[in-house]
Write an enzyme that holds these catalytic residues in place. Structure first.
Site, mmCIF file in Angstrom:
data_model
loop_
_atom_site.group_PDB
_atom_site.id
_atom_site.type_symbol
_atom_site.label_atom_id
_atom_site.label_comp_id
_atom_site.label_asym_id
_atom_site.label_seq_id
_atom_site.Cartn_x
_atom_site.Cartn_y
_atom_site.Cartn_z
ATOM 1 N N SER A 11 0.806 -1.216 0.000
ATOM 2 C CA SER A 11 0.000 0.000 0.000
ATOM 3 C C SER A 11 0.842 1.271 0.000
ATOM 4 O O SER A 11 1.466 1.582 -0.995
ATOM 5 C CB SER A 11 -0.971 -0.027 1.183
ATOM 6 O OG SER A 11 -1.895 -1.064 1.008
ATOM 7 N N ASP B 266 9.475 5.290 -10.635
ATOM 8 C CA ASP B 266 9.040 5.866 -11.909
ATOM 9 C C ASP B 266 9.756 7.170 -12.239
ATOM 10 O O ASP B 266 9.937 7.503 -13.413
ATOM 11 C CB ASP B 266 7.525 6.111 -11.874
ATOM 12 C CG ASP B 266 6.737 4.898 -12.335
ATOM 13 O OD1 ASP B 266 7.354 3.895 -12.716
ATOM 14 O OD2 ASP B 266 5.494 4.961 -12.313
ATOM 15 N N LYS C 192 -0.816 -4.238 -3.426
ATOM 16 C CA LYS C 192 -2.133 -3.720 -3.041
ATOM 17 C C LYS C 192 -2.268 -2.312 -3.592
ATOM 18 O O LYS C 192 -1.643 -1.384 -3.105
ATOM 19 C CB LYS C 192 -2.315 -3.702 -1.525
ATOM 20 C CG LYS C 192 -3.690 -3.181 -1.108
ATOM 21 C CD LYS C 192 -3.865 -3.162 0.387
ATOM 22 C CE LYS C 192 -5.254 -2.669 0.757
ATOM 23 N NZ LYS C 192 -5.471 -1.257 0.365
#
Length: 494
Positions: A303, A314, A328
Protein backbone atom coordinates in the site's frame (compact mmCIF):
# COMPACT_ATOMS: atom_id res chain seq x y z
CA UNK A 1 -22.45 8.08 10.66
CA UNK A 2 -18.91 9.01 11.66
CA UNK A 3 -16.60 9.01 8.64
CA UNK A 4 -12.84 9.09 9.25
CA UNK A 5 -11.58 11.91 7.06
CA UNK A 6 -8.11 10.73 6.10
CA UNK A 7 -6.54 8.36 3.65
CA UNK A 8 -4.83 5.44 5.34
CA UNK A 9 -3.11 2.57 3.58
CA UNK A 10 -2.69 -0.72 5.45
CA UNK A 11 -2.03 -4.13 3.82
CA UNK A 12 -3.71 -5.53 4.74
CA UNK A 13 -4.28 -2.36 6.16
CA UNK A 14 -6.46 0.52 5.03
CA UNK A 15 -6.45 3.51 2.68
CA UNK A 16 -8.62 6.23 4.19
CA UNK A 17 -9.83 9.07 2.01
CA UNK A 18 -11.34 12.44 2.86
CA UNK A 19 -15.02 12.26 1.85
CA UNK A 20 -18.48 13.34 2.80
CA UNK A 21 -21.10 10.88 3.99
CA UNK A 22 -23.33 11.59 1.01
CA UNK A 23 -20.50 10.76 -1.39
CA UNK A 24 -19.96 7.39 0.27
CA UNK A 25 -23.32 6.24 -1.02
CA UNK A 26 -23.51 8.35 -4.20
CA UNK A 27 -25.58 6.93 -7.05
CA UNK A 28 -24.00 6.49 -10.48
CA UNK A 29 -25.59 9.03 -12.83
CA UNK A 30 -26.47 6.87 -15.85
CA UNK A 31 -29.50 6.72 -18.15
CA UNK A 32 -30.73 3.69 -16.21
CA UNK A 33 -30.43 5.40 -12.80
CA UNK A 34 -34.19 5.45 -12.25
CA UNK A 35 -34.51 1.73 -12.96
CA UNK A 36 -31.57 1.00 -10.66
CA UNK A 37 -33.19 3.06 -7.91
CA UNK A 38 -36.45 1.15 -8.27
CA UNK A 39 -34.60 -2.16 -7.97
CA UNK A 40 -32.67 -0.86 -4.96
CA UNK A 41 -35.88 0.19 -3.21
CA UNK A 42 -37.45 -3.18 -3.94
CA UNK A 43 -34.49 -5.14 -2.56
CA UNK A 44 -34.31 -2.97 0.56
CA UNK A 45 -37.98 -3.61 1.20
CA UNK A 46 -37.50 -7.38 0.88
CA UNK A 47 -34.46 -7.35 3.20
CA UNK A 48 -36.39 -5.34 5.78
CA UNK A 49 -39.39 -7.71 5.68
CA UNK A 50 -37.18 -10.81 5.79
CA UNK A 51 -35.29 -9.48 8.82
CA UNK A 52 -38.53 -9.28 10.81
CA UNK A 53 -39.90 -12.52 9.38
CA UNK A 54 -36.86 -14.46 10.64
CA UNK A 55 -37.13 -12.86 14.08
CA UNK A 56 -40.82 -13.78 14.37
CA UNK A 57 -40.84 -17.24 12.77
CA UNK A 58 -37.47 -18.94 13.27
CA UNK A 59 -37.67 -21.96 15.57
CA UNK A 60 -35.51 -20.25 18.23
CA UNK A 61 -35.14 -16.68 19.44
CA UNK A 62 -32.67 -14.74 17.31
CA UNK A 63 -30.61 -11.83 18.58
CA UNK A 64 -31.18 -8.97 16.08
CA UNK A 65 -27.46 -8.15 16.31
CA UNK A 66 -26.70 -11.59 14.82
CA UNK A 67 -28.96 -10.89 11.84
CA UNK A 68 -27.60 -7.36 11.47
CA UNK A 69 -23.95 -8.43 11.43
CA UNK A 70 -24.68 -11.42 9.19
CA UNK A 71 -26.48 -9.23 6.65
CA UNK A 72 -23.65 -6.72 6.54
CA UNK A 73 -20.96 -9.39 6.25
CA UNK A 74 -22.91 -11.04 3.43
CA UNK A 75 -23.22 -7.80 1.48
CA UNK A 76 -19.51 -7.11 1.63
CA UNK A 77 -18.55 -10.74 0.91
CA UNK A 78 -20.69 -10.60 -2.25
CA UNK A 79 -18.29 -7.96 -3.63
CA UNK A 80 -15.53 -10.61 -3.77
CA UNK A 81 -13.04 -7.99 -2.58
CA UNK A 82 -10.81 -8.89 0.39
CA UNK A 83 -10.45 -5.20 1.31
CA UNK A 84 -14.17 -4.40 1.44
CA UNK A 85 -15.41 -5.85 4.72
CA UNK A 86 -17.73 -5.33 7.67
CA UNK A 87 -15.88 -4.89 11.00
CA UNK A 88 -17.52 -5.70 14.32
CA UNK A 89 -16.80 -3.81 17.53
CA UNK A 90 -13.51 -5.57 18.24
CA UNK A 91 -12.17 -5.23 14.70
CA UNK A 92 -13.15 -1.57 14.59
CA UNK A 93 -11.59 -0.98 18.01
CA UNK A 94 -8.36 -2.63 16.87
CA UNK A 95 -8.09 -0.18 13.96
CA UNK A 96 -8.86 2.78 16.21
CA UNK A 97 -6.26 1.69 18.77
CA UNK A 98 -3.58 1.35 16.09
CA UNK A 99 -4.47 4.70 14.52
CA UNK A 100 -4.34 6.47 17.90
CA UNK A 101 -0.82 5.09 18.37
CA UNK A 102 -0.91 4.20 22.10
CA UNK A 103 -2.59 1.30 23.90
CA UNK A 104 -1.91 -1.42 26.45
CA UNK A 105 -0.91 -4.85 25.20
CA UNK A 106 1.88 -6.88 23.64
CA UNK A 107 2.54 -4.82 20.48
CA UNK A 108 1.27 -7.10 17.73
CA UNK A 109 -0.82 -5.93 14.79
CA UNK A 110 -3.05 -8.92 14.06
CA UNK A 111 -5.84 -10.18 11.84
CA UNK A 112 -8.22 -13.14 12.08
CA UNK A 113 -10.38 -14.99 9.52
CA UNK A 114 -14.10 -14.87 10.11
CA UNK A 115 -14.66 -18.47 8.96
CA UNK A 116 -13.29 -21.40 10.98
CA UNK A 117 -13.04 -24.84 9.37
CA UNK A 118 -11.22 -28.06 10.20
CA UNK A 119 -8.93 -27.67 7.18
CA UNK A 120 -8.33 -23.94 7.77
CA UNK A 121 -8.64 -23.02 11.45
CA UNK A 122 -9.30 -19.33 12.09
CA UNK A 123 -6.06 -18.73 13.97
CA UNK A 124 -4.82 -15.21 14.71
CA UNK A 125 -2.20 -14.08 12.17
CA UNK A 126 0.47 -11.52 12.97
CA UNK A 127 0.50 -8.69 10.42
CA UNK A 128 3.41 -6.88 12.03
CA UNK A 129 5.07 -6.56 15.45
CA UNK A 130 5.57 -2.99 16.67
CA UNK A 131 9.20 -2.06 17.36
CA UNK A 132 10.44 -2.19 20.96
CA UNK A 133 7.32 -3.97 22.24
CA UNK A 134 7.03 -7.35 24.00
CA UNK A 135 5.97 -9.08 20.79
CA UNK A 136 8.90 -7.70 18.76
CA UNK A 137 11.43 -8.44 21.51
CA UNK A 138 10.21 -12.05 21.68
CA UNK A 139 11.12 -12.47 18.00
CA UNK A 140 7.53 -12.86 16.74
CA UNK A 141 7.42 -12.18 12.99
CA UNK A 142 4.86 -11.18 10.32
CA UNK A 143 2.95 -14.24 9.17
CA UNK A 144 3.30 -16.08 12.49
CA UNK A 145 0.08 -17.67 13.74
CA UNK A 146 -0.96 -17.30 17.37
CA UNK A 147 -2.72 -20.62 17.82
CA UNK A 148 -3.16 -20.35 21.59
CA UNK A 149 -3.28 -17.47 24.08
CA UNK A 150 -2.93 -18.54 27.70
CA UNK A 151 -3.97 -22.03 26.58
CA UNK A 152 -7.09 -20.88 24.69
CA UNK A 153 -7.39 -22.09 21.09
CA UNK A 154 -7.67 -18.86 19.07
CA UNK A 155 -9.56 -20.54 16.22
CA UNK A 156 -12.58 -21.00 18.50
CA UNK A 157 -12.91 -17.42 19.83
CA UNK A 158 -13.81 -14.03 18.40
CA UNK A 159 -11.41 -11.19 17.67
CA UNK A 160 -12.91 -9.31 20.62
CA UNK A 161 -12.02 -12.23 22.89
CA UNK A 162 -8.52 -12.39 21.38
CA UNK A 163 -7.96 -8.70 22.14
CA UNK A 164 -9.30 -9.23 25.64
CA UNK A 165 -6.71 -11.97 26.23
CA UNK A 166 -3.77 -10.03 24.75
CA UNK A 167 -4.52 -6.71 26.39
CA UNK A 168 -4.39 -6.11 30.11
CA UNK A 169 -2.51 -4.50 32.95
CA UNK A 170 1.08 -3.51 32.08
CA UNK A 171 3.55 -5.80 33.85
CA UNK A 172 1.32 -8.89 33.71
CA UNK A 173 2.32 -11.90 31.57
CA UNK A 174 0.47 -13.61 28.75
CA UNK A 175 1.67 -16.88 27.17
CA UNK A 176 1.21 -17.33 23.41
CA UNK A 177 1.74 -20.47 21.34
CA UNK A 178 3.19 -19.51 17.98
CA UNK A 179 3.13 -21.51 14.75
CA UNK A 180 5.67 -20.47 12.12
CA UNK A 181 5.23 -22.64 9.05
CA UNK A 182 5.56 -26.15 10.51
CA UNK A 183 7.30 -25.03 13.71
CA UNK A 184 5.41 -24.48 16.99
CA UNK A 185 6.82 -22.79 20.10
CA UNK A 186 5.66 -20.73 23.08
CA UNK A 187 6.61 -17.24 24.24
CA UNK A 188 5.82 -15.43 27.48
CA UNK A 189 5.05 -11.76 26.79
CA UNK A 190 4.90 -9.13 29.52
CA UNK A 191 2.23 -6.57 28.71
CA UNK A 192 3.29 -2.93 28.37
CA UNK A 193 1.97 0.45 27.26
CA UNK A 194 2.35 0.27 23.49
CA UNK A 195 3.58 3.34 21.62
CA UNK A 196 4.21 2.92 17.92
CA UNK A 197 7.20 4.97 16.66
CA UNK A 198 7.28 4.84 12.87
CA UNK A 199 10.76 6.16 11.99
CA UNK A 200 14.21 5.17 13.22
CA UNK A 201 17.43 6.36 11.64
CA UNK A 202 21.19 6.42 11.95
CA UNK A 203 24.44 6.03 10.04
CA UNK A 204 25.86 2.75 8.75
CA UNK A 205 29.43 3.72 7.94
CA UNK A 206 29.01 6.56 5.44
CA UNK A 207 25.44 5.63 4.50
CA UNK A 208 22.34 7.18 6.02
CA UNK A 209 19.71 4.64 7.07
CA UNK A 210 15.99 5.33 7.63
CA UNK A 211 13.64 2.54 8.69
CA UNK A 212 9.93 3.33 8.32
CA UNK A 213 7.63 0.82 10.00
CA UNK A 214 4.35 2.59 9.19
CA UNK A 215 3.10 5.85 7.68
CA UNK A 216 1.49 8.06 10.35
CA UNK A 217 0.83 11.77 10.86
CA UNK A 218 4.37 12.32 12.17
CA UNK A 219 6.29 10.09 9.75
CA UNK A 220 7.11 12.68 7.09
CA UNK A 221 8.39 15.15 9.68
CA UNK A 222 10.50 12.42 11.29
CA UNK A 223 11.98 11.51 7.91
CA UNK A 224 12.87 15.18 7.39
CA UNK A 225 14.59 15.19 10.78
CA UNK A 226 16.62 12.18 9.66
CA UNK A 227 17.60 13.81 6.35
CA UNK A 228 18.58 17.00 8.15
CA UNK A 229 20.84 15.04 10.48
CA UNK A 230 22.51 13.33 7.52
CA UNK A 231 23.38 16.70 5.98
CA UNK A 232 25.85 17.17 8.84
CA UNK A 233 27.74 14.02 7.81
CA UNK A 234 30.66 15.20 5.63
CA UNK A 235 31.31 11.84 3.96
CA UNK A 236 27.73 10.62 3.46
CA UNK A 237 27.37 8.67 0.21
CA UNK A 238 23.57 8.31 0.10
CA UNK A 239 20.55 7.14 2.04
CA UNK A 240 18.80 3.78 2.43
CA UNK A 241 15.02 3.87 3.02
CA UNK A 242 13.92 0.58 4.54
CA UNK A 243 10.24 -0.21 3.80
CA UNK A 244 10.45 -3.94 4.43
CA UNK A 245 7.44 -5.36 6.28
CA UNK A 246 5.78 -1.93 6.18
CA UNK A 247 2.10 -2.55 5.52
CA UNK A 248 1.09 1.05 4.92
CA UNK A 249 -0.47 3.95 6.79
CA UNK A 250 -1.43 7.46 5.75
CA UNK A 251 -1.35 8.20 2.04
CA UNK A 252 -0.53 11.82 2.81
CA UNK A 253 2.63 10.72 4.66
CA UNK A 254 3.82 8.63 1.68
CA UNK A 255 3.17 11.58 -0.66
CA UNK A 256 4.97 14.05 1.62
CA UNK A 257 8.02 11.77 1.86
CA UNK A 258 8.14 11.24 -1.91
CA UNK A 259 7.91 15.01 -2.31
CA UNK A 260 11.25 15.36 -0.51
CA UNK A 261 12.95 13.57 -3.42
CA UNK A 262 10.75 14.51 -6.42
CA UNK A 263 10.59 18.13 -7.63
CA UNK A 264 8.10 17.88 -10.51
CA UNK A 265 5.41 15.69 -12.02
CA UNK A 266 2.87 13.33 -10.46
CA UNK A 267 3.64 11.40 -7.28
CA UNK A 268 0.48 9.27 -7.33
CA UNK A 269 -3.10 9.50 -8.59
CA UNK A 270 -6.35 7.82 -7.60
CA UNK A 271 -9.11 6.91 -10.08
CA UNK A 272 -12.72 6.18 -9.20
CA UNK A 273 -16.19 6.29 -10.75
CA UNK A 274 -16.98 8.87 -8.03
CA UNK A 275 -15.26 12.11 -9.03
CA UNK A 276 -14.55 13.14 -5.41
CA UNK A 277 -12.35 10.06 -4.98
CA UNK A 278 -10.29 10.72 -8.14
CA UNK A 279 -7.29 12.90 -7.35
CA UNK A 280 -3.82 13.79 -8.59
CA UNK A 281 -1.05 14.36 -6.04
CA UNK A 282 1.69 16.47 -7.72
CA UNK A 283 5.22 17.16 -6.52
CA UNK A 284 5.96 20.72 -5.44
CA UNK A 285 8.88 22.59 -7.11
CA UNK A 286 11.74 22.95 -4.62
CA UNK A 287 15.28 21.86 -3.78
CA UNK A 288 15.19 18.12 -3.12
CA UNK A 289 17.57 15.47 -1.77
CA UNK A 290 20.30 14.99 -4.38
CA UNK A 291 22.43 12.10 -3.08
CA UNK A 292 21.83 8.47 -4.11
CA UNK A 293 18.77 6.73 -2.65
CA UNK A 294 18.17 2.99 -2.23
CA UNK A 295 14.77 1.63 -1.21
CA UNK A 296 14.57 -1.80 0.45
CA UNK A 297 11.31 -3.75 0.02
CA UNK A 298 10.02 -7.28 0.55
CA UNK A 299 6.85 -9.31 0.11
CA UNK A 300 5.24 -7.58 3.10
CA UNK A 301 5.81 -4.05 1.75
CA UNK A 302 2.32 -2.91 0.81
CA UNK A 303 0.00 0.00 0.00
CA UNK A 304 1.61 3.28 1.13
CA UNK A 305 5.01 1.57 0.94
CA UNK A 306 4.29 0.71 -2.68
CA UNK A 307 3.06 4.25 -3.38
CA UNK A 308 6.39 5.67 -2.17
CA UNK A 309 8.41 2.95 -3.91
CA UNK A 310 6.52 3.33 -7.19
CA UNK A 311 6.88 7.12 -7.17
CA UNK A 312 10.65 6.98 -6.58
CA UNK A 313 11.06 4.20 -9.15
CA UNK A 314 9.04 5.87 -11.91
CA UNK A 315 10.83 9.19 -11.45
CA UNK A 316 14.26 7.49 -11.39
CA UNK A 317 15.03 8.85 -7.93
CA UNK A 318 15.85 5.55 -6.22
CA UNK A 319 17.33 2.12 -6.85
CA UNK A 320 14.94 -0.56 -5.55
CA UNK A 321 16.39 -3.67 -3.86
CA UNK A 322 14.99 -6.74 -2.10
CA UNK A 323 11.95 -8.77 -3.12
CA UNK A 324 8.76 -8.14 -5.11
CA UNK A 325 6.25 -6.17 -3.03
CA UNK A 326 2.83 -7.32 -1.86
CA UNK A 327 0.70 -5.74 -4.59
CA UNK A 328 -2.13 -3.72 -3.04
CA UNK A 329 -3.21 -0.88 -5.29
CA UNK A 330 -6.75 -0.13 -4.16
CA UNK A 331 -8.27 2.66 -2.10
CA UNK A 332 -10.65 2.00 0.79
CA UNK A 333 -12.89 4.24 2.88
CA UNK A 334 -13.45 3.04 6.46
CA UNK A 335 -16.51 4.36 8.23
CA UNK A 336 -17.86 3.97 11.75
CA UNK A 337 -21.44 2.80 12.22
CA UNK A 338 -23.89 3.34 15.09
CA UNK A 339 -22.90 0.41 17.33
CA UNK A 340 -19.16 1.10 17.62
CA UNK A 341 -18.69 -1.14 14.60
CA UNK A 342 -17.76 -0.12 11.07
CA UNK A 343 -16.77 -1.10 7.55
CA UNK A 344 -14.30 -0.35 4.81
CA UNK A 345 -15.08 -0.39 1.11
CA UNK A 346 -12.95 -0.04 -2.02
CA UNK A 347 -13.77 3.19 -3.85
CA UNK A 348 -10.76 3.71 -6.13
CA UNK A 349 -7.41 2.42 -7.35
CA UNK A 350 -4.15 4.32 -7.20
CA UNK A 351 -1.68 4.74 -10.04
CA UNK A 352 2.05 5.43 -10.18
CA UNK A 353 3.55 8.40 -12.06
CA UNK A 354 3.70 6.29 -15.26
CA UNK A 355 0.00 5.39 -14.78
CA UNK A 356 0.48 1.82 -13.53
CA UNK A 357 -1.74 0.13 -10.94
CA UNK A 358 0.21 -2.55 -9.05
CA UNK A 359 -2.77 -4.37 -7.51
CA UNK A 360 -2.13 -8.14 -7.23
CA UNK A 361 1.12 -7.69 -9.18
CA UNK A 362 3.45 -5.75 -6.92
CA UNK A 363 6.67 -3.95 -7.74
CA UNK A 364 9.66 -5.94 -8.91
CA UNK A 365 12.92 -4.58 -7.47
CA UNK A 366 15.70 -3.37 -9.73
CA UNK A 367 17.90 -5.91 -7.98
CA UNK A 368 16.47 -8.99 -6.29
CA UNK A 369 18.14 -9.98 -3.02
CA UNK A 370 16.48 -12.88 -1.20
CA UNK A 371 17.23 -14.90 1.88
CA UNK A 372 18.11 -18.57 1.27
CA UNK A 373 15.32 -21.08 1.77
CA UNK A 374 15.53 -23.64 4.56
CA UNK A 375 16.07 -27.28 3.67
CA UNK A 376 13.56 -29.83 4.99
CA UNK A 377 16.25 -31.02 7.41
CA UNK A 378 16.80 -27.44 8.57
CA UNK A 379 13.07 -26.90 9.16
CA UNK A 380 12.83 -30.10 11.19
CA UNK A 381 15.86 -29.16 13.30
CA UNK A 382 14.52 -25.65 13.83
CA UNK A 383 11.23 -27.07 15.10
CA UNK A 384 13.09 -29.51 17.35
CA UNK A 385 15.29 -26.71 18.71
CA UNK A 386 12.25 -24.54 19.50
CA UNK A 387 10.54 -27.41 21.30
CA UNK A 388 13.71 -28.13 23.27
CA UNK A 389 13.77 -24.43 24.29
CA UNK A 390 17.55 -24.62 24.64
CA UNK A 391 18.32 -21.04 23.61
CA UNK A 392 16.03 -19.36 26.12
CA UNK A 393 17.38 -21.49 28.94
CA UNK A 394 20.99 -20.79 27.96
CA UNK A 395 20.46 -17.04 27.59
CA UNK A 396 18.71 -16.89 30.97
CA UNK A 397 21.82 -18.47 32.50
CA UNK A 398 24.19 -16.21 30.48
CA UNK A 399 22.63 -12.73 30.29
CA UNK A 400 24.33 -9.89 28.38
CA UNK A 401 26.17 -12.20 25.99
CA UNK A 402 28.71 -10.50 23.72
CA UNK A 403 28.80 -11.03 19.95
CA UNK A 404 31.77 -13.33 20.43
CA UNK A 405 29.83 -15.41 22.96
CA UNK A 406 26.78 -15.48 20.67
CA UNK A 407 28.92 -16.79 17.80
CA UNK A 408 30.53 -19.41 20.05
CA UNK A 409 27.17 -20.68 21.30
CA UNK A 410 25.86 -20.83 17.71
CA UNK A 411 28.75 -23.16 16.84
CA UNK A 412 27.81 -25.37 19.78
CA UNK A 413 24.17 -25.49 18.69
CA UNK A 414 25.09 -26.36 15.12
CA UNK A 415 26.56 -29.63 16.29
CA UNK A 416 23.07 -30.71 17.33
CA UNK A 417 20.85 -28.72 14.98
CA UNK A 418 21.78 -28.47 11.29
CA UNK A 419 20.88 -24.79 10.88
CA UNK A 420 22.98 -22.10 9.21
CA UNK A 421 25.24 -20.29 11.75
CA UNK A 422 24.08 -16.81 10.69
CA UNK A 423 20.47 -17.79 11.42
CA UNK A 424 21.37 -19.37 14.75
CA UNK A 425 23.20 -16.19 15.74
CA UNK A 426 20.09 -14.17 14.83
CA UNK A 427 17.83 -16.33 17.02
CA UNK A 428 20.25 -16.15 19.95
CA UNK A 429 20.57 -12.39 19.49
CA UNK A 430 16.78 -12.00 19.56
CA UNK A 431 16.70 -13.74 22.94
CA UNK A 432 19.61 -11.69 24.29
CA UNK A 433 17.94 -8.44 23.16
CA UNK A 434 14.44 -9.26 24.36
CA UNK A 435 14.69 -6.86 27.34
CA UNK A 436 16.56 -4.15 25.44
CA UNK A 437 15.54 -1.56 22.83
CA UNK A 438 15.48 -3.15 19.39
CA UNK A 439 18.58 -2.75 17.24
CA UNK A 440 18.39 -0.28 14.39
CA UNK A 441 19.95 -2.91 12.13
CA UNK A 442 21.69 -6.28 12.26
CA UNK A 443 24.39 -6.50 9.60
CA UNK A 444 25.44 -9.99 10.69
CA UNK A 445 22.02 -11.31 9.64
CA UNK A 446 20.63 -8.78 7.15
CA UNK A 447 22.01 -9.68 3.72
CA UNK A 448 19.63 -7.27 1.97
CA UNK A 449 20.80 -4.29 3.99
CA UNK A 450 24.43 -5.37 3.54
CA UNK A 451 23.94 -5.38 -0.22
CA UNK A 452 22.43 -1.89 -0.16
CA UNK A 453 25.35 -0.54 1.89
CA UNK A 454 27.72 -2.22 -0.57
CA UNK A 455 26.08 -0.49 -3.57
CA UNK A 456 26.34 2.95 -1.97
CA UNK A 457 29.93 2.33 -0.88
CA UNK A 458 30.95 1.17 -4.37
CA UNK A 459 29.97 4.43 -6.02
CA UNK A 460 28.11 2.50 -8.77
CA UNK A 461 24.64 3.94 -8.00
CA UNK A 462 24.54 6.27 -11.04
CA UNK A 463 25.62 3.47 -13.36
CA UNK A 464 23.01 1.09 -11.93
CA UNK A 465 20.25 3.70 -12.25
CA UNK A 466 20.81 3.88 -16.01
CA UNK A 467 19.61 0.28 -16.35
CA UNK A 468 16.48 0.65 -14.19
CA UNK A 469 12.95 0.44 -15.57
CA UNK A 470 9.89 2.51 -14.80
CA UNK A 471 6.84 0.51 -13.76
CA UNK A 472 5.36 1.03 -17.22
CA UNK A 473 8.48 -0.44 -18.82
CA UNK A 474 8.61 -3.24 -16.23
CA UNK A 475 5.01 -4.28 -16.79
CA UNK A 476 5.42 -4.13 -20.59
CA UNK A 477 8.45 -6.42 -20.33
CA UNK A 478 6.58 -8.84 -18.06
CA UNK A 479 3.66 -8.97 -20.49
CA UNK A 480 5.98 -9.64 -23.43
CA UNK A 481 7.76 -12.41 -21.50
CA UNK A 482 4.45 -14.02 -20.56
CA UNK A 483 3.29 -14.01 -24.19
CA UNK A 484 6.60 -15.48 -25.30
CA UNK A 485 6.35 -18.24 -22.71
CA UNK A 486 2.77 -18.99 -23.76
CA UNK A 487 3.93 -19.29 -27.34
CA UNK A 488 6.68 -21.72 -26.36
CA UNK A 489 4.20 -23.81 -24.35
CA UNK A 490 1.80 -24.00 -27.30
CA UNK A 491 4.66 -25.01 -29.62
CA UNK A 492 5.81 -27.68 -27.20
CA UNK A 493 2.24 -29.01 -26.98
CA UNK A 494 2.09 -29.44 -30.74
Amino acid sequence: MNLIKKYIVLPVNILIVSIFASQCFAQSQTPSADIQQQKTNSYLSIINKLFYFIQQNYVEDVDPQILYEGALRGMFESLDDPYSVYMDKSEWRSISDTTNGSFGGVGLQITKPTINTKDRPAYVEVVQPIDDTPGAKAGIQPGDLLIKIDGTDTSTITMDEVLGLLRGTPGEDVVVTVKRKSVEFTRTLTRAIIVNPTVKYGMIGNSGYIRISEFSTTTAADVQTALDSFKNEPKINGVIIDLRTNGGGLLSAAVDIADKFIDKGIIVSTKSRVSADSRIYPATPKVVWKLPVIVLVNRASASASEILTGALKDTKKAYIMGERTYGKGSVQIPSGLLDNDGFKITVARYYSPTDINIDKKGIEPDETVSYPEFSEEGKADWERMEKDDVIQKYVDEHPDMTEKEIAAYAEVLQKTYKIEPWFLRKIIRNHVDRTKPSRLYDLDYDIQLNKAVEVLSSGNWNKLMKSTETLKEQYARREAEEKENEGKSESAGE
